[in-house]
Design a protein around this motif. Structure first.
Motif, PDB file in Angstrom:
ATOM      1  N   LYS A  75      48.947  13.738  58.035  1.00 42.57           N
ATOM      2  CA  LYS A  75      50.351  14.168  58.211  1.00 42.57           C
ATOM      3  C   LYS A  75      50.939  13.028  59.094  1.00 42.57           C
ATOM      4  CE  LYS A  75      50.851  18.401  58.944  1.00 42.57           C
ATOM      5  NZ  LYS A  75      50.829  20.021  59.611  1.00 42.57           N
ATOM      6  N   ALA A  76      50.257  12.882  60.288  1.00 43.39           N
ATOM      7  CA  ALA A  76      51.113  11.734  61.303  1.00 43.39           C
ATOM      8  C   ALA A  76      50.867  10.425  60.683  1.00 43.39           C
ATOM      9  CB  ALA A  76      49.886  11.607  62.522  1.00 43.39           C
ATOM     10  N   LEU A  77      50.070  10.015  59.572  1.00 46.31           N
ATOM     11  CA  LEU A  77      50.089   8.765  59.069  1.00 46.31           C
ATOM     12  C   LEU A  77      51.506   8.740  57.944  1.00 46.31           C
ATOM     13  CD1 LEU A  77      48.638   5.965  58.853  1.00 46.31           C
ATOM     14  CD2 LEU A  77      47.299   7.091  56.927  1.00 46.31           C
ATOM     15  N   ILE A  78      51.640   9.916  57.270  1.00 51.04           N
ATOM     16  CA  ILE A  78      52.852   9.790  56.378  1.00 51.04           C
ATOM     17  C   ILE A  78      54.107   9.782  57.075  1.00 51.04           C
ATOM     18  CG2 ILE A  78      53.935  11.215  54.680  1.00 51.04           C
ATOM     19  CD1 ILE A  78      51.258  12.426  53.944  1.00 51.04           C
ATOM     20  N   SER A  79      54.210  10.448  58.139  1.00 47.51           N
ATOM     21  CA  SER A  79      55.416  10.615  59.012  1.00 47.51           C
ATOM     22  C   SER A  79      55.721   9.268  59.439  1.00 47.51           C
ATOM     23  CB  SER A  79      55.146  11.707  60.296  1.00 47.51           C
ATOM     24  OG  SER A  79      56.234  11.819  61.107  1.00 47.51           O
ATOM     25  N   GLY A  80      54.743   8.674  59.915  1.00 50.11           N
ATOM     26  CA  GLY A  80      55.195   7.148  60.540  1.00 50.11           C
ATOM     27  C   GLY A  80      55.400   6.161  59.471  1.00 50.11           C
ATOM     28  N   LEU A  81      54.746   6.261  58.211  1.00 52.19           N
ATOM     29  CA  LEU A  81      55.223   5.355  57.227  1.00 52.19           C
ATOM     30  C   LEU A  81      56.667   5.576  56.535  1.00 52.19           C
ATOM     31  CD1 LEU A  81      51.846   5.705  55.146  1.00 52.19           C
ATOM     32  CD2 LEU A  81      52.450   3.640  56.545  1.00 52.19           C
ATOM     33  N   LEU A  82      57.051   6.792  56.652  1.00 50.67           N
ATOM     34  CA  LEU A  82      58.377   7.096  56.129  1.00 50.67           C
ATOM     35  C   LEU A  82      59.340   6.518  56.635  1.00 50.67           C
ATOM     36  CD1 LEU A  82      57.997  11.003  54.740  1.00 50.67           C
ATOM     37  CD2 LEU A  82      57.587   8.822  53.492  1.00 50.67           C
ATOM     38  N   CYS A  83      59.159   6.413  58.131  1.00 52.23           N
ATOM     39  CA  CYS A  83      60.132   5.684  59.032  1.00 52.23           C
ATOM     40  C   CYS A  83      60.231   4.138  58.745  1.00 52.23           C
ATOM     41  CB  CYS A  83      59.464   5.760  60.378  1.00 52.23           C
ATOM     42  SG  CYS A  83      59.428   7.315  61.193  1.00 52.23           S
ATOM     43  N   PHE A  84      59.688   3.788  57.628  1.00 49.26           N
ATOM     44  CA  PHE A  84      59.904   2.431  57.344  1.00 49.26           C
ATOM     45  C   PHE A  84      60.588   2.055  55.859  1.00 49.26           C
ATOM     46  CE2 PHE A  84      56.677   2.262  60.603  1.00 49.26           C
ATOM     47  CZ  PHE A  84      56.876   1.273  61.449  1.00 49.26           C
ATOM     48  N   GLN A  85      61.026   3.424  55.539  1.00 54.27           N
ATOM     49  CA  GLN A  85      61.685   3.148  54.139  1.00 54.27           C
ATOM     50  C   GLN A  85      63.105   2.528  54.292  1.00 54.27           C
ATOM     51  OE1 GLN A  85      62.335   6.867  52.120  1.00 54.27           O
ATOM     52  NE2 GLN A  85      62.249   6.047  50.041  1.00 54.27           N
ATOM     53  N   SER A  86      63.477   1.702  53.700  1.00 50.91           N
ATOM     54  CA  SER A  86      64.815   0.994  53.826  1.00 50.91           C
ATOM     55  C   SER A  86      65.866   2.288  53.376  1.00 50.91           C
ATOM     56  CB  SER A  86      64.934  -0.089  52.685  1.00 50.91           C
ATOM     57  OG  SER A  86      66.452  -0.594  52.846  1.00 50.91           O
ATOM     58  N   GLN A  87      66.902   2.176  54.329  1.00 53.55           N
ATOM     59  CA  GLN A  87      68.041   3.092  54.041  1.00 53.55           C
ATOM     60  C   GLN A  87      69.354   2.665  53.696  1.00 53.55           C
ATOM     61  OE1 GLN A  87      67.309   6.376  54.522  1.00 53.55           O
ATOM     62  NE2 GLN A  87      65.388   6.083  54.774  1.00 53.55           N
ATOM     63  N   GLU A  88      69.514   1.257  53.660  1.00 51.58           N
ATOM     64  CA  GLU A  88      70.597   0.543  53.319  1.00 51.58           C
ATOM     65  C   GLU A  88      70.245  -0.712  52.576  1.00 51.58           C
ATOM     66  OE1 GLU A  88      71.136  -1.916  57.596  1.00 51.58           O
ATOM     67  OE2 GLU A  88      72.013   0.204  57.324  1.00 51.58           O
ATOM     68  N   VAL A 129      50.888  22.146  52.835  1.00 48.97           N
ATOM     69  CA  VAL A 129      50.138  21.959  54.106  1.00 48.97           C
ATOM     70  C   VAL A 129      50.968  20.938  55.023  1.00 48.97           C
ATOM     71  CG1 VAL A 129      47.964  22.638  53.038  1.00 48.97           C
ATOM     72  CG2 VAL A 129      48.761  19.870  53.268  1.00 48.97           C
ATOM     73  N   LEU A 130      51.875  20.445  54.673  1.00 45.97           N
ATOM     74  CA  LEU A 130      52.398  19.388  55.369  1.00 45.97           C
ATOM     75  C   LEU A 130      53.531  19.782  56.224  1.00 45.97           C
ATOM     76  CD1 LEU A 130      53.717  16.800  52.371  1.00 45.97           C
ATOM     77  CD2 LEU A 130      51.683  16.758  53.991  1.00 45.97           C
ATOM     78  N   GLY A 131      53.909  21.180  56.307  1.00 40.80           N
ATOM     79  CA  GLY A 131      54.938  21.474  57.191  1.00 40.80           C
ATOM     80  C   GLY A 131      56.290  21.459  56.597  1.00 40.80           C
ATOM     81  N   GLU A 132      57.238  22.474  57.157  1.00 43.10           N
ATOM     82  CA  GLU A 132      58.510  22.168  56.568  1.00 43.10           C
ATOM     83  C   GLU A 132      59.505  21.094  56.713  1.00 43.10           C
ATOM     84  OE1 GLU A 132      62.681  24.942  56.766  1.00 43.10           O
ATOM     85  OE2 GLU A 132      60.807  25.907  57.535  1.00 43.10           O
ATOM     86  N   ASP A 133      59.211  20.417  58.018  1.00 40.07           N
ATOM     87  CA  ASP A 133      59.950  19.230  58.402  1.00 40.07           C
ATOM     88  C   ASP A 133      59.408  17.938  57.513  1.00 40.07           C
ATOM     89  OD1 ASP A 133      61.766  17.637  60.085  1.00 40.07           O
ATOM     90  OD2 ASP A 133      60.186  16.854  61.018  1.00 40.07           O
ATOM     91  N   LEU A 134      57.931  17.878  57.664  1.00 36.57           N
ATOM     92  CA  LEU A 134      57.564  16.855  56.896  1.00 36.57           C
ATOM     93  C   LEU A 134      57.838  16.701  55.457  1.00 36.57           C
ATOM     94  CD1 LEU A 134      56.294  13.887  56.993  1.00 36.57           C
ATOM     95  CD2 LEU A 134      54.035  15.209  57.190  1.00 36.57           C
ATOM     96  N   CYS A 135      57.685  18.118  54.780  1.00 32.10           N
ATOM     97  CA  CYS A 135      57.695  18.167  53.569  1.00 32.10           C
ATOM     98  C   CYS A 135      59.256  17.796  53.038  1.00 32.10           C
ATOM     99  CB  CYS A 135      57.644  19.590  53.087  1.00 32.10           C
ATOM    100  SG  CYS A 135      57.499  20.290  51.365  1.00 32.10           S
ATOM    101  N   SER A 136      60.138  18.108  53.834  1.00 29.88           N
ATOM    102  CA  SER A 136      61.550  18.134  53.513  1.00 29.88           C
ATOM    103  C   SER A 136      61.827  16.504  53.666  1.00 29.88           C
ATOM    104  CB  SER A 136      62.388  18.541  54.440  1.00 29.88           C
ATOM    105  OG  SER A 136      63.845  18.220  54.276  1.00 29.88           O
ATOM    106  N   LYS A 137      61.252  15.718  54.539  1.00 28.59           N
ATOM    107  CA  LYS A 137      61.294  14.328  54.806  1.00 28.59           C
ATOM    108  C   LYS A 137      60.585  13.641  53.357  1.00 28.59           C
ATOM    109  CE  LYS A 137      61.599  13.990  59.426  1.00 28.59           C
ATOM    110  NZ  LYS A 137      60.743  13.684  60.878  1.00 28.59           N
TER     111      LYS A 137
END
Length: 492
Positions: A75-88, A129-137
């Motif tokens: 969960k910590a790993l996925i949360s960190g990796l998603l921050c590096f997705q291009s948004q623009e 099992v990811l939790g609501e916030d991470l699942c939504s992200k």
């Protein structure tokens, strides 16, 4: 096939994930919490780069282990990796960088397509099992990634395995994320060169598993039939024609297709224990719900993207051929094997290949326990050039069982017309070189070396010799010259 080594389909999937976990943990950096790996290592084995794809695979393998500690780490790993997705950015929104330090630059549009199955399975199997916030992200990130991949594949042609991944993702993502997308059937492609590439074969099966429970009952049955027929139970390996297959030290490199074969058959050959980075992809394999009809003999031939191919699988020895020209301008020429002979067992896969040299074309005619190779040599040869004058080269791995003689006598040189005998485990091979057109003076050598498809020549291994090589060195010859090589095989 050793039936004692065979395990159930459920156990096979579990063992594949264990291999992925081991590969990931051995590359984990405790300071960053990420897996470190470099696709193009330099003089040092110390990797400081953090790839997105391998880290996402590692996170998935952690989740599949289903222990509380590993799930929290994932969960910590996925949360960190998603921050590096291009948004623009018109051309990169939704994609990821190859390495974290390259963010926000996204240099590889195909990376996003490779991530599609990983993101899908993580959300589909572990959203609870990811939790609501991470699942939504993860949901939003997956949809954004899918939109990018669909757009990029429509704008510019991508190789077959990637195109198929996107096509299978359309229905899979629509169902999983409840997207308003019309269901489509995957396009049934012709048997292309990608189907002769074991990396692509594995990627094709990984893609198809997103949409089909049984590949053998899908529109892609033809690729399943080919992979079934070209699997050798003796060596637990692919023995069909090889448009892209490399050597890793003394054995063929492990590819994703080897992992799929293990999942389907329940047999894990020893070479799957090498802890290579490819092992991370083992976590991606889902239960196939299919079985292979194992055969010890098979023959097939065809044409793929202009490549004329032929393979002959036998009980004890298999051969494959791709009639082709030698074009060093092609980026993948080192992985193309014009002739390949395979024997051995699950403990060790031995190969003899005709690869490299100085020829225009190389064609092979295969018969049961016999092969005839014809080299049409290049018109020009620089006899002073140490590499170029080695015009005909055969390579086979230097395993401890190999014995070589010339006309029954131990020797390191030979002449055209001499009989070279190679004895290895379960097999005896006689090789005869001849001039079938033109004239010239040639000198044969038997010495340690490396086939051009050898991958292990890096860092501390770059001076190692993993093969025995038989090659003809040209002293003088006419412009128009053809060399014949006859290979006779006796299985003992």
């Amino acid at each position: 096939m050793n039936e004692e080594k065979k395990i159930s389909a459920e156990e096979a999937i579990r063992k594949l994930n264990e291999l992925a976990l081991e590969a990931g943990k051995s590359r984990l950096n405790p300071q960053t919490g990420y897996l470190h790996h470099c696709y193009h290592p330099g003089e040092t084995e110390l990797h400081v780069t953090i790839p997105i794809y391998e880290n996402m695979l590692y996170a998935y393998s952690l989740l599949k282990s289903k222990t509380a500690e590993n799930v929290n780490e994932a969960k910590a790993l996925i949360s960190g990796l998603l921050c590096f997705q291009s948004q623009e950015g018109e051309f990169s929104k939704g994609n990821f960088p190859i390495y974290i330090h390259e963010f926000p630059q996204c240099k590889d549009r195909l990376l996003g397509i490779r991530l599609l199955p990983v993101m899908l399975w993580i959300y589909k199997q572990f959203s609870h099992v990811l939790g609501e916030d991470l699942c939504s992200k993860l949901r939003n990130s997956s949809i954004s990634l899918f939109n990018f991949c669909k757009k990029t594949s429509e704008e510019k042609t991508v190789p077959l395995p990637y195109q198929l991944t996107v096509e299978c993702a359309v229905n899979a993502y629509a169902a999983t994320f409840e997207l308003d997308i019309k269901n489509t059937e995957t396009s049934t492609a012709s048997f292309t060169r990608d189907c002769l590439d074991t990396h692509s074969q594995g990627q094709i099966l990984t893609a198809l598993q997103m949409q089909y429970e049984k590949v053998s009952e899908s529109p892609w049955k033809f690729i399943w039939d080919f992979l079934e027929n070209s699997y050798d139970p003796n060596t637990a390996a692919y023995v069909g024609p090889a448009a892209q297959l490399y050597q890793d030290r003394l054995q063929p490199e492990v590819t994703t297709m080897d992992l799929h074969y293990a999942a389907i058959t329940g047999v894990f050959p020893d070479r799957l224990n090498d802890n290579s980075i490819v092992m991370l992809r083992a976590c991606m394999i889902q239960p196939h719900n299919d079985s292979l009809k194992l055969t010890h003999s098979q023959e097939d031939r065809g044409v793929s993207d202009g490549l004329l191919w032929h393979y002959l699988k036998g009980d004890g020895c298999s051969m494959s051929a791709i009639n082709s020209s030698l074009d060093r301008e092609l980026s993948d020429w080192k992985g193309l094997l014009p002739f390949r002979m395979v024997w051995g067992d699950e403990n060790h896969v031995s190969t003899l290949v005709a690869q490299g040299g100085n020829y225009q074309t190389l064609s092979a005619d295969l018969h049961e326990n016999e092969a005839s190779l014809v080299y049409v040599l290049s018109e020009e040869v620089d006899v002073e050039n140490r590499e170029q004058c080695r015009e005909v080269i055969l390579s086979f791995d230097r395993n401890e069982t190999v014995e070589i003689d010339v006309n029954g006598i131990r020797a390191t040189t030979f002449q055209v017309g001499d009989e070279i005998n190679v004895k290895s485990k379960n097999i005896k091979t006689s090789i005869l070189f001849s001039v079938i057109e033109g004239d010239g003076d040639f000198f044969g050598h038997i010495m340690p070396g490396n086939r051009v498809s050898q991958l292990a020549l890096k860092n501390g291994n770059r001076f190692n010799a993993y093969d025995w090589q038989l090659f003809l060195r040209t002293l003088r010859r006419s412009k128009n010259c053809k060399i014949g090589v006859r290979i006779k095989i006796k299985v003992t």
